[in-house]
Write a protein that holds these residues in place. Sequence first.
Motif, short mmCIF file in Angstrom:
data_model
loop_
_atom_site.label_atom_id
_atom_site.label_comp_id
_atom_site.label_asym_id
_atom_site.label_seq_id
_atom_site.Cartn_x
_atom_site.Cartn_y
_atom_site.Cartn_z
N ASP A 189 4.60 -38.19 43.78
CA ASP A 189 5.30 -37.62 42.62
C ASP A 189 4.80 -36.21 42.32
OD1 ASP A 189 7.00 -39.75 42.19
OD2 ASP A 189 5.71 -40.72 40.71
N TYR A 239 5.68 -40.44 50.07
CA TYR A 239 6.42 -41.65 49.69
C TYR A 239 6.48 -42.63 50.84
CZ TYR A 239 8.10 -39.46 45.35
OH TYR A 239 8.19 -38.88 44.10
N CYS A 294 5.01 -46.55 51.13
CA CYS A 294 5.80 -47.73 51.54
C CYS A 294 5.16 -48.45 52.72
CB CYS A 294 7.22 -47.31 51.89
SG CYS A 294 8.19 -46.71 50.50
N ALA A 334 10.15 -45.62 45.82
CA ALA A 334 9.53 -44.69 46.77
C ALA A 334 10.46 -44.42 47.95
CB ALA A 334 8.19 -45.25 47.26
#
Length: 211
Positions: free
Chosen positions: A2, A17, A21, A33
């Motif tokens: 972020d 991101y 994951c 994400a």
Amino acid sequence: ADAHFAREKWIEAADAYKIFCRFHPRHEQVAYATFRAALSYAKEIDQDVWWMPSAVERDQSAARDAIRAFDEYLARFPDDVNAAEAKKLRIEARARLAENDLYAARFYEEREKWKGAMWRYQRVANEYGDTPRAASALLRAAQIADDKLADAAAAQQLYQQLVREHPGAPEADDAKKALATRVKAPPAPPAPLPPGAQPPGAQPSGAQPPV
């Protein structure tokens, strides 16, 4: 991730991101994400001044990465809160890919290479039919077939395809008008008979009709 996104570091954000994951596949934020990774790639596309020829000619990797990421997200989370936005952004990314073919089509047009231009416009219509570029590309292909190549049959097929596949597009009205003006040629008159010949079915001269 972020933090990278907030600083508009789109590639770094997408990578972060994806790492999240990979290492936290069961986390409740995986859908978020996955979407944000795809969104980061879509934002990277916007870094290019896409209407400039130099940008159109560039590698389309960001758009392709965005499409793949949106495909993954929509396949895994079709009912997620961001699914509708993902579908919209995916179409926009595909429209950016279509720009490459449109640029090539205009390049051929400027050099009066009509067959190449028509083929490129048709490719946009057929490969990117879900994008806003498709209807205008199909109309231009039909106009080139009609006006530049004198191929009335191909033009009619393209006009009909436009009306069938994009009935609500403004270009469909132009196609309907073009089709309305295409009337069938009247049948050719019969060839004149040679002197003394009788039309088919006529009684020979001097013959009596049967009783």
